[in-house]
Design a protein around this motif. Structure first.
Motif, PDB file in Angstrom:
ATOM      1  N   GLY A 179       0.938  -1.191  -0.112  1.00  0.00           N
ATOM      2  CA  GLY A 179       0.269  -0.062  -0.184  1.00  0.00           C
ATOM      3  C   GLY A 179       0.773   1.239   0.162  1.00  0.00           C
ATOM      4  O   GLY A 179       0.244   2.417   0.352  1.00  0.00           O
TER       5      GLY A 179
ATOM      6  N   GLN B 112       1.733   3.245  -2.170  1.00  0.00           N
ATOM      7  CA  GLN B 112       1.485   4.212  -3.352  1.00  0.00           C
ATOM      8  C   GLN B 112       0.011   4.777  -2.911  1.00  0.00           C
ATOM      9  O   GLN B 112      -0.469   5.624  -3.525  1.00  0.00           O
ATOM     10  CB  GLN B 112       1.507   3.445  -4.641  1.00  0.00           C
ATOM     11  N   ASP B 113      -0.554   4.216  -1.973  1.00  0.00           N
ATOM     12  CA  ASP B 113      -2.093   4.418  -1.611  1.00  0.00           C
ATOM     13  C   ASP B 113      -2.000   5.757  -0.790  1.00  0.00           C
ATOM     14  O   ASP B 113      -3.029   6.519  -0.906  1.00  0.00           O
ATOM     15  CB  ASP B 113      -2.426   3.488  -0.827  1.00  0.00           C
ATOM     16  N   ARG B 114      -1.031   6.337  -0.235  1.00  0.00           N
ATOM     17  CA  ARG B 114      -1.302   7.710   0.427  1.00  0.00           C
ATOM     18  C   ARG B 114      -0.228   8.636   0.116  1.00  0.00           C
ATOM     19  O   ARG B 114      -0.272   9.870   0.371  1.00  0.00           O
ATOM     20  CB  ARG B 114      -0.695   7.211   2.042  1.00  0.00           C
TER      21      ARG B 114
END
Length: 249
Positions: free
Chosen positions: A153, A155-157
């Protein structure tokens, strides 16, 4: 024991021929108003030591003293940045490899933690390997662990790896929360990266881009310690797999 600086010369002579020497390579540069200057080095050192522990009993990994000042001229205008020139950094990396080879190491890996060093560690490994006739590898931890980090994750934030944004703020919160000071809030940043590596298919230098963004690439306030711990597990897993392959090839 995994630190070269804590070994005697007798122990080095015994272990070096069959061990992998890992050299963490970092930077001392501004990381926004909220992260310590040594963030890149702190992460590279942690990954090196944790990877050595992960591989204990399987591969003997000795962590050499770090190269603490990297290539960071793009941060100098913002302030609080030390930088080495291209020639200086290459010379230091070559000399470090030469010293390790002279001590008996036949396998040396430059583990990079700073974007500005990404191409230079590869050039240094090529030159040192040819000149010293030993096996020298080089890699940036986020490139080595790209697939694992995306799955975790990262690249999610925020951008991966970005600079002093959600990703690095998460790492710092996981490793040294006492050094993180009030991460600023910057919503709405685009996060996509080319999975081929840090620069994607080509690189364009924007001299004022970092200063225009106050020294960070995306929203630092989106980082969390829990995220950072998850990212570090992913990185150590991937780097351990890379060193395992490097050692056995």
């Amino acid at each position: 024991m995994t630190l070269l600086s804590e070994l005697t010369r007798t122990a080095v002579a015994e272990r070096a021929p069959d061990a992998v020497a890992v050299v963490p390579v970092g930077a001392c540069e501004q990381h926004g108003p909220h992260l310590p200057l040594g963030t890149d080095l702190m992460v590279a050192e942690h990954v090196a030591v944790a990877t050595a522990a992960r591989l204990a009993g399987e591969i003997d990994v000795v962590v050499a003293p770090s190269v603490a000042v990297g290539y960071s001229p793009h941060h100098v205008p913002i302030g609080a940045t030390l930088t080495a020139g291209v020639g200086t950094l290459l010379a230091q990396l070559r000399d470090t490899c030469a010293g390790l080879a002279a001590a008996g190491f036949r396998r040396i890996f430059l583990l990079n933690g700073h974007g500005g060093n990404a191409e230079l560690v590869v050039v240094a490994a090529r030159e040192a390997g040819q000149a010293l006739r030993v096996r020298v590898g080089a890699g940036s931890y986020w490139v080595m662990a790209w697939t694992e980090l995306v799955a975790a994750g990262a690249q999610d934030r925020g951008r991966l790896p970005g600079h002093a944004g959600a990703f690095e703020t998460s790492l710092a919160l996981a490793l040294r929360p006492d050094l993180v000071v009030d991460p600023p809030h910057r919503p709405g940043t685009a996060f996509a990266r080319n999975p081929a590596g840090y620069f994607g298919r080509y690189h364009v230098e924007e001299p004022d881009a970092m200063a225009a963004g106050d020294g960070f690439s995306d929203d630092p306030s989106a980082g969390t310690a829990d995220d950072g711990r998850r990212y570090l597990v992913a990185v150590v897993t991937a780097v351990a797999a890379g060193l395992r392959k490097f050692a056995r090839a």
